[in-house]
Every structure is written in structure tokens, then in C-alpha cells.
Write a protein that holds these residues in place. Structure first.
Motif, PDB file in Angstrom:
ATOM      1  N   ALA A 181       0.821  -1.174   0.049  1.00 12.04           N
ATOM      2  CA  ALA A 181      -0.063   0.025  -0.006  1.00 12.04           C
ATOM      3  C   ALA A 181       0.878   1.313  -0.024  1.00 12.04           C
ATOM      4  O   ALA A 181       0.631   2.265  -0.664  1.00 12.04           O
ATOM      5  N   ALA A 182       1.972   1.237   0.838  1.00  8.89           N
ATOM      6  CA  ALA A 182       2.791   2.394   0.808  1.00  8.89           C
ATOM      7  C   ALA A 182       3.528   2.699  -0.682  1.00  8.89           C
ATOM      8  O   ALA A 182       3.364   3.904  -1.087  1.00  8.89           O
ATOM      9  N   VAL A 183       4.027   1.668  -1.124  1.00  6.35           N
ATOM     10  CA  VAL A 183       4.532   2.253  -2.581  1.00  6.35           C
ATOM     11  C   VAL A 183       3.620   2.438  -3.623  1.00  6.35           C
ATOM     12  O   VAL A 183       4.002   3.222  -4.408  1.00  6.35           O
ATOM     13  N   LEU A 184       2.413   1.909  -3.456  1.00 11.35           N
ATOM     14  CA  LEU A 184       1.325   2.261  -4.430  1.00 11.35           C
ATOM     15  C   LEU A 184       0.744   3.576  -4.278  1.00 11.35           C
ATOM     16  O   LEU A 184       0.595   4.380  -5.256  1.00 11.35           O
ATOM     17  N   ALA A 185       0.703   4.011  -2.976  1.00 10.32           N
ATOM     18  CA  ALA A 185       0.434   5.382  -2.649  1.00 10.32           C
ATOM     19  C   ALA A 185       1.370   6.463  -2.996  1.00 10.32           C
ATOM     20  O   ALA A 185       0.989   7.554  -3.602  1.00 10.32           O
ATOM     21  N   ALA A 186       2.764   5.840  -3.124  1.00  8.16           N
ATOM     22  CA  ALA A 186       3.507   6.791  -3.621  1.00  8.16           C
ATOM     23  C   ALA A 186       3.792   7.232  -5.067  1.00  8.16           C
ATOM     24  O   ALA A 186       4.364   8.088  -5.694  1.00  8.16           O
ATOM     25  N   GLY A 187       3.076   6.186  -5.736  1.00 12.47           N
ATOM     26  CA  GLY A 187       3.039   6.230  -7.421  1.00 12.47           C
ATOM     27  C   GLY A 187       3.797   5.022  -7.771  1.00 12.47           C
ATOM     28  O   GLY A 187       3.802   5.015  -9.389  1.00 12.47           O
ATOM     29  N   ALA A 188       4.152   4.044  -7.319  1.00 13.81           N
ATOM     30  CA  ALA A 188       4.608   2.733  -7.996  1.00 13.81           C
ATOM     31  C   ALA A 188       3.476   2.117  -8.565  1.00 13.81           C
ATOM     32  O   ALA A 188       2.150   2.087  -7.993  1.00 13.81           O
ATOM     33  N   GLU A 189       3.661   1.310  -9.530  1.00 16.41           N
ATOM     34  CA  GLU A 189       2.697   0.474 -10.110  1.00 16.41           C
ATOM     35  C   GLU A 189       2.605  -0.857  -9.774  1.00 16.41           C
ATOM     36  O   GLU A 189       2.065  -1.783 -10.009  1.00 16.41           O
ATOM     37  N   GLY A 190       3.697  -1.274  -8.635  1.00 12.36           N
ATOM     38  CA  GLY A 190       3.364  -2.599  -8.282  1.00 12.36           C
ATOM     39  C   GLY A 190       4.636  -2.634  -7.311  1.00 12.36           C
ATOM     40  O   GLY A 190       5.483  -1.854  -7.379  1.00 12.36           O
ATOM     41  N   ALA A 191       4.616  -3.933  -6.623  1.00 12.52           N
ATOM     42  CA  ALA A 191       6.130  -4.263  -5.797  1.00 12.52           C
ATOM     43  C   ALA A 191       6.664  -5.268  -6.317  1.00 12.52           C
ATOM     44  O   ALA A 191       5.887  -6.386  -6.969  1.00 12.52           O
ATOM     45  N   ALA A 243      -2.440 -13.476  -1.164  1.00  9.60           N
ATOM     46  CA  ALA A 243      -3.754 -13.307  -0.869  1.00  9.60           C
ATOM     47  C   ALA A 243      -3.389 -12.228   0.233  1.00  9.60           C
ATOM     48  O   ALA A 243      -4.255 -11.379   0.571  1.00  9.60           O
ATOM     49  N   ALA A 244      -2.440 -12.298   1.065  1.00 14.20           N
ATOM     50  CA  ALA A 244      -2.303 -11.412   2.084  1.00 14.20           C
ATOM     51  C   ALA A 244      -1.812 -10.018   1.715  1.00 14.20           C
ATOM     52  O   ALA A 244      -2.159  -8.980   2.199  1.00 14.20           O
ATOM     53  N   PHE A 245      -0.904  -9.855   0.625  1.00 14.87           N
ATOM     54  CA  PHE A 245      -0.573  -8.734  -0.118  1.00 14.87           C
ATOM     55  C   PHE A 245      -1.962  -8.071  -0.593  1.00 14.87           C
ATOM     56  O   PHE A 245      -2.134  -6.730  -0.824  1.00 14.87           O
ATOM     57  N   ALA A 246      -2.952  -8.953  -1.067  1.00 18.11           N
ATOM     58  CA  ALA A 246      -4.244  -8.026  -1.632  1.00 18.11           C
ATOM     59  C   ALA A 246      -4.956  -7.122  -0.476  1.00 18.11           C
ATOM     60  O   ALA A 246      -5.689  -6.512  -1.057  1.00 18.11           O
ATOM     61  N   ALA A 247      -4.507  -7.382   0.767  1.00 15.51           N
ATOM     62  CA  ALA A 247      -5.292  -6.494   1.563  1.00 15.51           C
ATOM     63  C   ALA A 247      -4.774  -5.197   1.539  1.00 15.51           C
ATOM     64  O   ALA A 247      -5.329  -4.308   2.083  1.00 15.51           O
ATOM     65  N   ALA A 248      -3.903  -4.830   0.704  1.00 18.20           N
ATOM     66  CA  ALA A 248      -3.555  -3.484   0.389  1.00 18.20           C
ATOM     67  C   ALA A 248      -4.529  -2.614   0.100  1.00 18.20           C
ATOM     68  O   ALA A 248      -4.476  -1.275   0.030  1.00 18.20           O
ATOM     69  N   GLU A 249      -5.461  -3.036  -0.894  1.00 17.61           N
ATOM     70  CA  GLU A 249      -6.790  -2.564  -1.079  1.00 17.61           C
ATOM     71  C   GLU A 249      -7.365  -1.871  -0.238  1.00 17.61           C
ATOM     72  O   GLU A 249      -7.695  -0.626  -0.374  1.00 17.61           O
ATOM     73  N   ARG A 250      -7.953  -2.788   0.966  1.00 16.52           N
ATOM     74  CA  ARG A 250      -8.376  -2.232   2.007  1.00 16.52           C
ATOM     75  C   ARG A 250      -7.482  -1.046   2.636  1.00 16.52           C
ATOM     76  O   ARG A 250      -8.283  -0.056   3.120  1.00 16.52           O
ATOM     77  N   LEU A 251      -6.493  -1.089   2.758  1.00 12.62           N
ATOM     78  CA  LEU A 251      -5.689  -0.109   3.674  1.00 12.62           C
ATOM     79  C   LEU A 251      -5.737   1.169   2.725  1.00 12.62           C
ATOM     80  O   LEU A 251      -5.852   2.427   3.345  1.00 12.62           O
ATOM     81  N   LEU A 252      -5.569   1.124   1.300  1.00 15.68           N
ATOM     82  CA  LEU A 252      -5.857   2.218   0.419  1.00 15.68           C
ATOM     83  C   LEU A 252      -7.074   2.790   0.397  1.00 15.68           C
ATOM     84  O   LEU A 252      -7.378   3.939   0.372  1.00 15.68           O
ATOM     85  N   ARG A 253      -8.092   2.007   0.620  1.00 15.00           N
ATOM     86  CA  ARG A 253      -9.546   2.609   0.480  1.00 15.00           C
ATOM     87  C   ARG A 253      -9.769   3.343   1.698  1.00 15.00           C
ATOM     88  O   ARG A 253     -10.905   4.180   1.552  1.00 15.00           O
ATOM     89  N   ARG A 254      -9.214   3.401   2.927  1.00 14.72           N
ATOM     90  CA  ARG A 254      -9.544   4.228   3.868  1.00 14.72           C
ATOM     91  C   ARG A 254      -9.496   5.866   3.692  1.00 14.72           C
ATOM     92  O   ARG A 254     -10.020   6.691   4.311  1.00 14.72           O
ATOM     93  N   PHE A 255      -8.864   6.216   2.541  1.00  9.66           N
ATOM     94  CA  PHE A 255      -8.563   7.393   2.198  1.00  9.66           C
ATOM     95  C   PHE A 255      -9.531   7.716   1.340  1.00  9.66           C
ATOM     96  O   PHE A 255      -9.533   8.935   1.127  1.00  9.66           O
ATOM     97  N   THR A 256     -10.457   7.091   0.700  1.00  9.16           N
ATOM     98  CA  THR A 256     -11.317   7.312  -0.187  1.00  9.16           C
ATOM     99  C   THR A 256     -12.986   7.015   0.120  1.00  9.16           C
ATOM    100  O   THR A 256     -13.675   7.452  -0.628  1.00  9.16           O
ATOM    101  N   THR A 257     -13.037   6.304   1.335  1.00  6.06           N
ATOM    102  CA  THR A 257     -14.185   5.794   1.578  1.00  6.06           C
ATOM    103  C   THR A 257     -14.627   7.097   2.780  1.00  6.06           C
ATOM    104  O   THR A 257     -14.228   7.231   3.779  1.00  6.06           O
ATOM    105  N   PRO A 258     -16.007   7.500   2.623  1.00  8.12           N
ATOM    106  CA  PRO A 258     -16.405   8.543   3.649  1.00  8.12           C
ATOM    107  C   PRO A 258     -16.742   8.091   5.141  1.00  8.12           C
ATOM    108  O   PRO A 258     -16.876   6.772   5.100  1.00  8.12           O
TER     109      PRO A 258
END
Length: 316
Positions: A179-189, A301-316
Motif C-alpha cells: 500500500a505504501a509504494v502504491l500510494a507513492a506512485g509505484a505500479e506495483g511491488a 492473498a495477504a498482499f491483496a489486503a493493500a486495497e483495504r488499506l488504501l480505501r480508507r483514504f477514499t471511503t467517507p
């Protein structure tokens, strides 16, 4: 689902590449990572034959999922390159040495080509040479690479410096890191150490136990193991491995080690015997986060949880 250049270009579910760890990742691990929704890779050791590459490519690609192959430019032979081109993987990384001359033949074969960079200058050079994607590999990473710049400052510099897609490598072992590197602008890890606890690697059981027992301060970076093996790695690319008694004995005494055939033989014998007080296990600083044996599918599968971490910035 997280959508990035990586997921769109290769049709993968998680923006994650399993790093091509030569001697650890073969076709079986690559296939397992790809089947789980990432992009698995296997690494080609310096002495690998063209036949070995073809065999591992067949295993990696048996499911029809995209996979990749990692090459070390300093050791790459024409026969190895030919076998890789014949296999037609989705992605090939060529790094560490005179890689630029190999990019053209790979791209002409329709293969996406990546190059690992340990400084922003190296990233600019790779993009200028024609690499389709640059891997910003920080010094925290396991195995070989530069040790001068950590992942986060390197990633920031590389993202500002090049126009091609950028993947982040080094110290990324959980969904939080992705989640950290995606938020910074990387296309993946680009991830290696997180998979070291998996049964699908070629690590001996004794080596895997060392990985699972290691803490976050349990690695060391340097050229001790390369010098002892008489490997022709370019000297600017050291290796990060689990710290052990052999490394501590020779750290700072590499010139003496280069002339000590007894020590070289000792390391070779320890590898055969599975004595990891002497033999090496390459791992990155994130090794302390690898605490139990899992399957490659569990890790992806554990890495896929990055979506939930990033979603907290966009979900009201």
C-alpha cells in the motif's frame, strides 16, 4: 481490485511481482505466484543451461498464466538468452552488468523488459537504454544489488526522474508495504523475501528454518560470500544475506578472503552439508516479518489486503 499498469499489462489480480531469486525461485514457485494472482518469476543462475531454462519455463507457464524470468547481465550467455527468447515469458528482467545490449533482442521478441536500479542515475540510464519498466530496488532488499539508497528515498527520486512504469523493491513484505509504494506512485511491488518461508521455494528445510527464526536486524550486506565463491559479480553490487559466523569472520577482510582457498572450500562444503553458520541464505531486512511457513498463494492473498488499506483514504 487494485488496478495499475502492472495489473492491466499482464492481466494479474494483485500488483505484485515475485522477484526472480536465482537458486531459490524456480518454475514451481513462479507458477504458484502466478496462479495465486501475482506475476511469478524464476531466476537464472550463472551456470544454468539452456535446457534448464526451457524446463523451468515449461513449469512456470503450464497454467497459461503470465510469468517472468530474471537474468544477470554479468553472467548471461548467448545460449541462455536464446532459451529465454524461445520461451517467450511475459516479462524478463536483465540487470547488473552490461544489460543494455540485451534489451533490443528481448523487446523485438515482444517481451516486456525490466531493469533493476539502485540509484536514480541507474534508473535514468535504464529508461534511456530502452527498458520498459524500472525496478527501484532499495538497499533493504535481499540478494544482490546496490546498498547505497533505501527504498523510500530511491522510489521518490526514480518516480520523478523517469517516464516509464516503476516497480518498488526492497523491504516490502506485507500489504502495508505494498500500500505504501502504491500510494507513492509505484505500479506495483517486486517482492522476494516474503516468499522465503514458502514450501514452493528450492530452499533446504534447514535454510527455511533460519529464515523463520531471523529478526529484522538479522541480515548483513557485503561481498563476503561472493568473494569466497570467486564469483565475478560487479563489485558495486553486494549481497544482503542472513548474518552468520562466516560473514562476521571475514567482513572487512575481503582481500584476505580472496586469497584464502581454505575458506573458499569451507564455504562450498558448508553449502553441501547444510551448515548455515557458514553457508549463506540471501534475505532482505523484511525477513523479521516472515514468521511462519505459508504457501505462495497465502502470501499473495495477504498482499491483496493493500486495497483495504488504501480505501480508507477514499471511503467517507
Amino acid at each position: 481490485m487494485l488496478r495499475t499498469w502492472l495489473t492491466e499489462r499482464f492481466g494479474v489480480d494483485v500488483p505484485l511481482v515475485g522477484a526472480p531469486m536465482a537458486g531459490v525461485s524456480d518454475g514451481r514457485l513462479a507458477a504458484a505466484v502466478s496462479a495465486a494472482g501475482g506475476l511469478g518469476m524464476f531466476g537464472v543462475p550463472p551456470t544454468a543451461s539452456a535446457g534448464w531454462i526451457s524446463d523451468q519455463a515449461a513449469v512456470a507457464g503450464a497454467s497459461g498464466r503470465p510469468y517472468g524470468i530474471g537474468l544477470m547481465a554479468w553472467a548471461l550467455t548467448d545460449a541462455q538468452l536464446g532459451a529465454v527468447i524461445e520461451a517467450r515469458p511475459a516479462l524478463v528482467s536483465v540487470s547488473y552488468g552490461d544489460y543494455a545490449r540485451h534489451l533490443g533482442p528481448l523487446r523485438e521478441a515482444g517481451i516486456v523488459v525490466a531493469t533493476q536500479a539502485g540509484t536514480t542515475e541507474e534508473a535514468r540510464d535504464a529508461a534511456g537504454a530502452g527498458a520498459d519498466v524500472v525496478v527501484a530496488r532499495g538497499g533493504e532488499g535481499g540478494g544482490h544489488g546496490r546498498g547505497e539508497v533505501a527504498t523510500l528515498p530511491l522510489l521518490q527520486g526514480v518516480l520523478d526522474a523517469v517516464d516509464v512504469p516503476v516497480l518498488a523493491a526492497g523491504g516490502i513484505a506485507t500489504a502495508r508495504g505494498l500500500a505504501a509504494v502504491l500510494a507513492a506512485g509505484a505500479e506495483g511491488a517486486w517482492v522476494g523475501t516474503a516468499f522465503l518461508g514458502c514450501a514452493e521455494t528450492t530452499l533446504p528445510e534447514a535454510a527455511r528454518r533460519r529464515v523463520l527464526a531471523a529478526g529484522e536486524t538479522g541480515t548483513a550486506y557485503g561481498r563476503v560470500f561472493d568473494v569466497a565463491q570467486r564469483l565475478a559479480w560487479p563489485p558495486e553490487y553486494g549481497g544482503r544475506a542472513l548474518r552468520n559466523a562466516f560473514f562476521e569472520r571475514w567482513e572487512g577482510r575481503e582481500a584476505d578472503l580472496a586469497a584464502d582457498d581454505t575458506a573458499s572450500a569451507e564455504l562450498a562444503a558448508a553449502r553441501q552439508a547444510g551448515d548455515y553458520d557458514t553457508a549463506y541464505v540471501y534475505a532482505g531486512e523484511a525477513v523479521g516479518l516472515v514468521e511462519r511457513e505459508r504457501t505462495a498463494a497465502d502470501v499473495v492473498a495477504a498482499f491483496a489486503a493493500a486495497e483495504r488499506l488504501l480505501r480508507r483514504f477514499t471511503t467517507p
